[in-house]
Structures are given as C-alpha cells and as structure tokens.
Design a protein around this motif. Structure first.
Motif: not given
Length: 454
Positions: A63-70, A102-103, A113-117, A448-449
């Motif tokens: 997983a690469h959390l880059k949408k809505d990243r810092h 939500k990954v 995709s919209s993983a930031v809650i 588990i992701i």
C-alpha cells in the motif's frame, strides 16, 4: 514457512546480529513504525506519503498512501493496537488518521481512496503524536514551541483539543500559592515560559497516564481522565528528546541531549490492567516516590549523541541509533546489568529512527542520506527435525543398537491396521486456536490490509 518450523529456540540470543534486508521502494524514508503483530512496516516519506511493507510474507510494498497525503515530510507514525488505523504527523501542521480498510488495492498505484477519516490542523509543526492504546480516536501530540495537546476526535464534526500543562507541578503549585502574595519579578516569569514539551507518550495497556518530557529535563505525568499534572520529576538539565516505555510497562528510557540515556524503573500502578482507582491519597504520594534511575548509557570515549531509542518486548535489551556522520551503527545494551552486548553494523550512513519488531525479533532503522530502511534480524539455522519428528540430527557417528523385530518383514495389511488403531485413539482439535506462538507471544486477531496481488 511456518514460524514453528524455523525453530527459534535453537538460537540462544534474543536480539538481531546481522543486516538482512534493505528497503528502498517509493522514496526517501524519514520515520518507520511496525504494527503490534509485526506483520507490517509503515514508512513515512519526505514527500508526505506513507508506504506500507508486508514483512511476514516478504511481499514488498502492499500500500502507498499518497492520496490526501501530507504536503511536507512526515515526522511520526503511530499504529492502533488493532492494526487497522495509522496516525501520521507532519511539518505541514496536520495530523491525519488513516483507515487502512479503505485502501483501494485495485488501482495500479496502490493509492488510498479517501482513507483519511480525521484531519486535525494545529498552529505549528508537530514533533510527534501517539495514539491511545484503547481508543484510536484519542491521541496526544507535542507541538513545536507550544504546549502539548490531548485530542479527542471521536466526533468528526466536533474535535476536542485540550492543551496540556508544560510546566512542572511544583512550579504550577507555586504560581497558585503566589496569587495572594507579592507578585514575582518579570525575570522569573520569563524563565517559566521557556518550558517546551518535546516528547509525549501514553502508558501501556489502559493508557491511564500521559508522560511528557520538557526542554528543561522535567518528566511530567498527566492523568488521562482529568488532564492535569499529578507528578513531576527532574532527571536532567537538558532537552528530553525521546520517551520510550517498554511494552511490559516496567521500564522507561529517557534520551536527552546531554548524551546520556537514562533507564527508569516505573511503579507498578502505572501499568495497571484494570481501571480500579487507587485507595487513599497517602498511598499515591508514596508510590510517586518509586521512580529511580536504574542505569545510564553513554559513550565516554566518543561522546556520541543518540538519535532514537527503543526496548525489546520484555525490556531485556535496549537499542539506540547514534548521531553524527562519524558513527553509523546501532548500540545494543543488556538492561539488567547495563552492559553493551552488541554493535550492529552494515549501514554506510547515519541512522535516524529505530524501531523493534517484537514478534519477528527484528530491528529497523532509516538512513539519513539515502532514505533506505535497514532491517537487522536473526538468521535461523535449518533444522530438519522440525519437518520430520522421527528424524534425529547427529554431529558424529554413533553406534546403533538394532531392535529384535525392527527389520522383520511384516505384512503390509497388518502394519496398516496397526497404524489405524493408533490414530483412532488420537484426538486432534482443529477448532480451538492457539493462544501463544512459538516465541510465547499472545496470538491476537489483527487487521489484515486488503491487497490484490494480481
């Protein structure tokens, strides 16, 4: 391979000795953090995104959390105890709570995709933040040149931010007593305002207390219920850079800028597993006096500074990364005697953040120049008897006494019938889950992701 087949008890040492892996996918890593089970490794990058590696199956980046990243480099990462949520802080003045369920693994770039809650913004950069051990919507954070904060983000539309006290309890009580007396000079008031909190953390299990370290060497203990300082102790005159509590809650490591790591024995009531109140104020006062410095770790020859420290699962070992280009190693001490037992080598650069994977007996650290993630682990020797219970390994020739009927010719049907009778008496439980793994750790259900490996 199954963990039990690796025979971890064949190795007497319980700390890694060799560099086994280097991770460099995605970008320049700044901070890392393992989840509670040790299956995943989260890496915060300089571009503000987060990469998650699968450690247990060696699947690489899942997983690469880059949408809505810092928008700026990540400064800290904290996993929830269930492994589903990640709290990240950054120099862009924000804290983000990610929901890993939500990954969206169907996309080619593994973007979230919209993983930031939850997205909480402060009035300055953030040193670090730590999630509550029982509630992933509650966390504490230390801010740059500001008071630490306690955040309750249970309600998305009404996030409660409470500023915690930075000054020691003795100074706060002195200010209250001096309200009716003669006002203090302005010079003394300015000295009080210089206290800045640099490190914060919760006590394990219930998270009943918050421990904060200040720029003047004070350790403040704050109640999680009242959010008021209940006790303060001064251990040094310099900045407290890191506060690390062992997973069993028995020891505390204080890393300060005076080049000394202090190992503190914590009172038992700080690590209570039930939420019963202490009986009597006198008992509380007696127990607060139980803090004592057990060992001091320092390099008297090279006078090294320490970047980061961490305990292993039972606080038997302490590892620290060194500051400066002259030293590029990790120092491992044995905590009962305070002696240096190992210097982990292999990296060719200064190491910044260091973390210990408890269940996998692995140490991870990030490189300052390259941004690589270095992993030290134990090389388990092959043990064939783990695959075949009746196989015996021998180091030298031995005389074997043959049984009288061992090599007699027996009818195959008679042999099969004998085995069936033995198997009928054996009861195999396939429904009850094991409570402990091969190393004695509790087996708990962990998130588990979701990943699409195709």
């Amino acid at each position: 391979m199954n963990l039990s087949l690796q025979d971890p008890f064949a190795v007497a040492k319980e700390f890694p000795e060799s560099l086994t892996q280097t991770l460099s996918a995605g970008g320049h890593s700044v901070v890392i953090q393992f989840n509670s089970r040790g299956d995943y490794l989260a890496s915060g990058l300089t571009d503000g995104s987060i990469i998650i590696y699968d450690i247990s199956s060696n699947a690489g980046v899942i997983a690469h959390l880059k949408k809505d990243r810092h928008s700026r480099p990540v400064t800290s990462i904290s996993w929830s105890s269930c492994g589903r949520y990640i709290l990240s802080t950054s120099q862009d003045w924000t804290c983000k709570l990610w929901d890993l369920s939500k990954v969206n693994s169907e996309r080619d770039d593994f973007a979230a995709s919209s993983a930031v809650i939850r997205n909480v913004k402060f009035d300055g950069p953030i040193w670090s933040a730590v999630l509550h051990p029982r509630n992933h919507f509650i966390f504490v954070a230390s801010l740059f040149e500001d008071h630490p904060v306690h955040v309750d983000a249970e309600d998305e539309h009404n996030v409660v931010i409470t500023r915690l006290q930075t000054q020691p309890r003795e100074i706060i009580q002195g200010e209250d007593n001096s309200e009716s007396a003669t006002p203090e000079p302005e010079s003394k008031k300015k000295k009080v305002e210089k206290h800045v909190t640099l490190a914060t953390t919760f006590t394990p299990n219930l998270g009943l207390y918050i421990l904060t370290g200040t720029s003047k060497g004070w350790l403040n203990i704050i109640s999680s219920k009242t959010l008021e300082t209940v006790h303060s102790i001064k251990f040094t005159n310099s900045n407290i850079k890191n506060l690390v509590i062992s997973p069993n809650g028995r020891k505390l490591a204080i890393n300060s800028s005076d080049r000394i790591i202090r190992q503190i024995i914590l009172p038992d009531f700080l690590n209570r597993r039930n939420d019963e109140d202490l009986n009597g104020e006198e008992k509380v006062e007696e127990e607060w006096d139980e803090f004592e410095v057990e060992h001091k770790y320092q390099d008297l020859i090279n006078r090294l500074q320490w970047n980061s420290v961490v305990f292993n699962h039972n606080a038997e070992f302490l590892v620290a990364s060194t500051f400066g280009q002259s030293s590029q190693d990790l120092y491992v001490w044995e905590t009962s005697m305070g002696s240096l037992v190992k210097i982990l080598e292999g990296s060719n650069e200064e190491l910044i953040d260091v973390k210990w994977n408890y269940s996998k007996c692995m140490i991870g650290s990030t490189g300052l120049d390259s941004g690589y993630v270095y992993l030290w682990s134990i090389q388990f020797p092959q043990k064939w008897s783990a695959l075949a219970p009746d196989f015996v390994e021998i180091e030298e020739n031995i005389e074997y006494d043959e049984k009288e009927d061992e090599f007699d010719i027996i009818d195959d049907q008679v042999l099969v019938q004998k085995r069936l009778e033995e198997e009928e008496d054996l009861v195999v439980d396939i429904l009850t889950m094991e409570k402990y793994d091969a190393r004695g750790f509790d087996i708990e259900e962990s998130f588990i992701i979701p990943v699409k490996y195709d």
